[in-house]
Write an enzyme that holds these catalytic residues in place. Sequence first.
Site, PDB file in Angstrom:
ATOM      1  N   LYS A  50       0.829  -1.223   0.000  1.00 23.23           N
ATOM      2  CA  LYS A  50       0.000   0.000   0.000  1.00 23.23           C
ATOM      3  C   LYS A  50       0.856   1.262   0.000  1.00 23.23           C
ATOM      4  O   LYS A  50       0.595   2.193  -0.752  1.00 23.23           O
ATOM      5  CB  LYS A  50      -0.931   0.038   1.232  1.00 23.23           C
ATOM      6  CG  LYS A  50      -1.883  -1.126   1.355  1.00 23.23           C
ATOM      7  CD  LYS A  50      -2.874  -0.922   2.497  1.00 23.23           C
ATOM      8  CE  LYS A  50      -2.234  -0.817   3.883  1.00 23.23           C
ATOM      9  NZ  LYS A  50      -1.546  -2.040   4.327  1.00 23.23           N
ATOM     10  N   ARG A  52      -9.319   1.042   9.080  1.00 22.28           N
ATOM     11  CA  ARG A  52      -8.869  -0.278   9.520  1.00 22.28           C
ATOM     12  C   ARG A  52      -9.909  -0.971  10.390  1.00 22.28           C
ATOM     13  O   ARG A  52      -9.687  -2.120  10.793  1.00 22.28           O
ATOM     14  CB  ARG A  52      -7.586  -0.113  10.335  1.00 22.28           C
ATOM     15  CG  ARG A  52      -6.316  -0.466   9.561  1.00 22.28           C
ATOM     16  CD  ARG A  52      -5.182  -0.164  10.483  1.00 22.28           C
ATOM     17  NE  ARG A  52      -3.991  -0.880  10.266  1.00 22.28           N
ATOM     18  CZ  ARG A  52      -2.896  -0.353   9.722  1.00 22.28           C
ATOM     19  NH1 ARG A  52      -2.895   0.856   9.249  1.00 22.28           N
ATOM     20  NH2 ARG A  52      -1.795  -1.062   9.658  1.00 22.28           N
ATOM     21  N   ARG A  82      12.019  -5.214   4.829  1.00 26.00           N
ATOM     22  CA  ARG A  82      11.615  -3.821   4.618  1.00 26.00           C
ATOM     23  C   ARG A  82      12.491  -2.850   5.424  1.00 26.00           C
ATOM     24  O   ARG A  82      12.794  -3.096   6.578  1.00 26.00           O
ATOM     25  CB  ARG A  82      10.153  -3.651   5.038  1.00 26.00           C
ATOM     26  CG  ARG A  82       9.671  -2.224   4.948  1.00 26.00           C
ATOM     27  CD  ARG A  82       8.196  -2.141   4.838  1.00 26.00           C
ATOM     28  NE  ARG A  82       7.512  -2.362   6.114  1.00 26.00           N
ATOM     29  CZ  ARG A  82       6.203  -2.211   6.248  1.00 26.00           C
ATOM     30  NH1 ARG A  82       5.459  -1.908   5.212  1.00 26.00           N
ATOM     31  NH2 ARG A  82       5.637  -2.412   7.417  1.00 26.00           N
ATOM     32  N   ARG A 125      11.451  -1.063  10.837  1.00 26.05           N
ATOM     33  CA  ARG A 125      10.441  -0.618  11.798  1.00 26.05           C
ATOM     34  C   ARG A 125      10.402  -1.555  12.995  1.00 26.05           C
ATOM     35  O   ARG A 125      10.564  -2.755  12.854  1.00 26.05           O
ATOM     36  CB  ARG A 125       9.074  -0.582  11.105  1.00 26.05           C
ATOM     37  CG  ARG A 125       8.881   0.678  10.302  1.00 26.05           C
ATOM     38  CD  ARG A 125       7.650   0.635   9.468  1.00 26.05           C
ATOM     39  NE  ARG A 125       6.484   0.071  10.136  1.00 26.05           N
ATOM     40  CZ  ARG A 125       5.264   0.073   9.597  1.00 26.05           C
ATOM     41  NH1 ARG A 125       5.075   0.602   8.407  1.00 26.05           N
ATOM     42  NH2 ARG A 125       4.245  -0.453  10.238  1.00 26.05           N
ATOM     43  N   ARG A 150      -0.204  -8.207  13.886  1.00 23.47           N
ATOM     44  CA  ARG A 150      -0.764  -7.248  12.922  1.00 23.47           C
ATOM     45  C   ARG A 150      -1.606  -7.971  11.867  1.00 23.47           C
ATOM     46  O   ARG A 150      -2.647  -7.470  11.440  1.00 23.47           O
ATOM     47  CB  ARG A 150       0.372  -6.448  12.257  1.00 23.47           C
ATOM     48  CG  ARG A 150       1.000  -5.458  13.241  1.00 23.47           C
ATOM     49  CD  ARG A 150       2.347  -4.945  12.778  1.00 23.47           C
ATOM     50  NE  ARG A 150       2.304  -4.271  11.514  1.00 23.47           N
ATOM     51  CZ  ARG A 150       3.348  -4.191  10.674  1.00 23.47           C
ATOM     52  NH1 ARG A 150       4.500  -4.765  10.984  1.00 23.47           N
ATOM     53  NH2 ARG A 150       3.227  -3.545   9.551  1.00 23.47           N
TER      54      ARG A 150
END
Length: 217
Positions: free
Chosen positions: A13, A88, A126, A159, A170
């Site tokens: 996203k 969300r 990431r 992160r 998550r």
Amino acid sequence: MAVILFGAPGSGKGTQARLLEQWAGIPQISTGDILRQHVAARDEIGVQVARIMDSGLLAPDELIHTVIRERVGQPDCAAGFILDGFPRTLAQACFLAGLLKEKHLGEVVIHLVVDYNVIIARLAARRQCPRCGALYNLISNPPQTDALCDRDGSALVARDDDREEVIRRRMREYENETKPILEYFRAAGFRIFDLEASHDAPEALFERIRRLIEADV
Ligand code: AMP
């Protein structure tokens, strides 16, 4: 128009939102990025959400509504915006529907569908620039210089919530709280495009999204 990028953590996203922002000239709004800025500033909101984010749970709806209302009220959002990581929950989706009506904005939902194993591998690789927010992937989209941002030279960071046990929580939040929103969108008559997005490179996926939006407006 509001473009709602919808999908699991790690579905792409953020990367697509940034490409869309450059192409469409309307701003990307990432609630995750906004909250991370508050955490870095250690202000009232930051203190409230730091632990929640670190554990992979969702921040309270009221707080998210406040943040969104403030952001979309700014002049650069008048013609539309790209939503990344919002809504969300069902409550957030209802809030958004009201907001779009109020602002006389249409909407399109781009639902990025990605295999679970691909997501886990992507999130582990990431990296993000703490200064400008640029996203990298050490395997598929590495920076030109080892671990430094191409744009501003800052040292890239992983992160805190991209640790395996947090990723799993998550993903559970996504399945339980976020995915059911699709039914709400359908019932509310939102236009939804489901895109298989496990294998395309970011630019190829962006071309598919761009063509869909162009054909739709
Ligand atoms: P993201 O960068 O979108 O993956 O968001 C990182 C974290 O910020 C999430 O795991 C949540 O803790 C929090 N967060 C971001 N957006 C929302 C939202 N719309 N509602 C609730 N929590 C959010």
